[in-house]
Design an enzyme around this catalytic site. Structure first.
Site, PDB file in Angstrom:
ATOM      1  CB  CYS A   1      22.592  44.666  30.083  1.00  0.00           C
ATOM      2  SG  CYS A   1      22.473  45.815  28.591  1.00  0.00           S
ATOM      3  N   GLY A   2      19.746  45.031  30.163  1.00  0.00           N
ATOM      4  CA  GLY A   2      18.349  44.469  29.721  1.00  0.00           C
ATOM      5  C   GLY A   2      18.135  44.494  28.206  1.00  0.00           C
ATOM      6  CB  THR A   3      18.505  46.517  25.444  1.00  0.00           C
ATOM      7  OG1 THR A   3      19.962  47.062  26.384  1.00  0.00           O
ATOM      8  CG2 THR A   3      17.411  46.982  25.619  1.00  0.00           C
TER       9      THR A   3
ATOM     10  CG  HIS B   1      25.095  47.977  23.813  1.00  0.00           C
ATOM     11  ND1 HIS B   1      24.354  49.434  23.126  1.00  0.00           N
ATOM     12  CD2 HIS B   1      24.931  48.080  25.294  1.00  0.00           C
ATOM     13  CE1 HIS B   1      23.956  49.838  24.339  1.00  0.00           C
ATOM     14  NE2 HIS B   1      24.362  49.870  25.466  1.00  0.00           N
TER      15      HIS B   1
ATOM     16  CB  CYS C   1      17.835  51.778  28.995  1.00  0.00           C
ATOM     17  SG  CYS C   1      19.232  51.293  30.119  1.00  0.00           S
ATOM     18  N   GLY C   2      16.505  48.827  28.946  1.00  0.00           N
ATOM     19  CA  GLY C   2      16.035  47.810  29.814  1.00  0.00           C
ATOM     20  C   GLY C   2      16.234  47.511  31.356  1.00  0.00           C
ATOM     21  CG  HIS C   3      19.448  49.744  34.394  1.00  0.00           C
ATOM     22  ND1 HIS C   3      20.739  50.297  32.651  1.00  0.00           N
ATOM     23  CD2 HIS C   3      19.944  51.128  34.161  1.00  0.00           C
ATOM     24  CE1 HIS C   3      20.549  51.393  32.599  1.00  0.00           C
ATOM     25  NE2 HIS C   3      20.796  52.311  33.989  1.00  0.00           N
TER      26      HIS C   3
ATOM     27  CG  ASP D   1      24.579  46.840  32.213  1.00  0.00           C
ATOM     28  OD1 ASP D   1      24.174  47.632  33.441  1.00  0.00           O
ATOM     29  OD2 ASP D   1      23.732  47.285  31.114  1.00  0.00           O
TER      30      ASP D   1
HETATM   31  O1  PYC Z   1      19.895  47.868  31.049  1.00  0.00           O
HETATM   32  O2  PYC Z   1      19.491  48.201  28.502  1.00  0.00           O
HETATM   33  C1  PYC Z   1      19.808  47.959  29.171  1.00  0.00           C
HETATM   34  C2  PYC Z   1      20.747  49.408  29.630  1.00  0.00           C
HETATM   35  C3  PYC Z   1      21.327  49.609  27.948  1.00  0.00           C
HETATM   36  C4  PYC Z   1      22.729  50.030  28.195  1.00  0.00           C
HETATM   37  C5  PYC Z   1      23.191  49.995  29.970  1.00  0.00           C
HETATM   38  N1  PYC Z   1      21.970  49.086  30.240  1.00  0.00           N
END
Ligand code: PYC
Length: 314
Positions: free
Chosen positions: A242-244, A212, A92-94, A238
């Site tokens: 979303c980081g990923t 996703h 999870c990036g965030h 999100d």
């Molecule tokens: O930021 O990767 C992310 C992420 C995944 C699900 C919610 N945020």
């Protein structure tokens, strides 16, 4: 009247509007030699902790939780396993940006470079003096381009399947208006696509579940290169870019030759928050770096009362 009380200390933050709740004390002790094995142990034996921490009445569908676990890798500050209302995430990036800000808030790390072990590989994070966090994610890549899927109630839709630490279906041609007022319609639209992909047996590598769904459009904001809407596995959207998901987007842009190594891509979320993304080339695809900022919102203790009929969440 109360029953037996159990306490879990958590720190809450949000990254570009998307909340993260990190368990600091009182979580389950997970077993396994690797973080991936510990993630499986969490799923098999401690799912009620996931539910108690992120589901109502203490949490909500949008909340992402994280539990710190010991890493066998001496280079890592810690291992981290993220989870949400539907189950476990891979990365999870965030949440990683929130984790770094949480550990900084606790005085456990300062500006500089820090590594974390995740179920899908080691990620590096750099905390800047001004509080921004750069996350260097796991290798990301596009698996398939322009994959058609017939979606009941919508018709044919085409998208790219890409890995950014989770599996994504990325769609640019959708005819939807990516504005916050349209969130309910966007949620319904992307949920139908998610179900259609699964029904058609369309997956990531080795049958990886595409959980996703990501829509893109140009942004009216001149500070951003693109706006997205990201549907997460449990049907919440999100609030952050979303980081990923941004990592998956960078992998697609790189494959199409639309972004060069080191060039900056400013990805805006549906609520207007921005992650700055760039990538380096690697043998396995690209290594994305995502920069964002998290704010701490709460330092609290969850009370789990055995007499509470909803002690372990709804
Ligand atoms: O930021 O990767 C992310 C992420 C995944 C699900 C919610 N945020």
């Amino acid at each position: 009247m109360s029953g037996k009380l159990q306490k879990i200390r958590v720190i809450d933050s949000h990254t570009g509007g998307e909340p993260t709740r990190i368990i600091i004390e009182g979580g389950p002790v997970l077993t396994g030699d690797t973080i991936a094995e510990k993630r499986l142990d969490f799923t098999a034996n401690f799912d009620h902790y996931r539910s108690a921490v992120v589901q109502e009445p203490r949490g909500s569908d949008v909340l992402v939780g994280g539990i710190l676990v010991k890493s066998a890798n001496p280079e890592c500050v810690s291992g981290i396993i993220f989870f949400n209302n539907a189950g476990m995430l891979y990365m999870c990036g965030h949440g990683t940006i929130g984790l770094v800000s949480t550990l900084a808030y606790l005085g456990e790390l300062g500006p500089g470079d820090h590594k974390f072990d995740t179920p899908v590989g080691v990620v590096s994070a750099h905390l800047f003096e001004d509080g921004r966090v750069a996350v260097q994610n796991v290798p990301s890549y596009r698996y398939r381009k322009d994959v058609p899927v017939d979606v009941p109630g919508i018709g044919p839709v085409k998208g790219d399947i890409a890995w950014g630490g989770n599996w994504f279906f990325l769609i640019s041609e959708h005819g939807q208006s990516l504005v916050i007022e349209n969130v309910e319609a966007l949620t319904n639209y992307t949920w139908k696509i998610r179900l259609a992909l699964e029904a058609a047996g369309i997956s990531g590598v080795d049958g990886g579940l595409i959980d996703h769904i990501e829509l893109f459009s140009p942004s009216p904001n001149s500070d951003a290169d693109s706006r997205n809407f990201v549907l997460c596995p449990g049907k919440a959207y999100d609030r952050s870019p979303c980081g990923t998901g941004t990592s998956a987007k960078l992998a697609c842009l790189a494959s199409d030759g639309k972004l060069l190594p080191g060039e900056v891509w400013r990805q805006e979320s549906i609520i207007g928050s921005i992650f700055e993304g760039s990538f380096q080339e690697s043998a396995e695809g690209v290594i994305p770096t995502i920069i964002g900022t998290a704010s701490i919102t709460s330092d609290s203790t969850l009370i789990l009362d055995s007499a509470d009929p909803f002690c372990w969440g709804i």
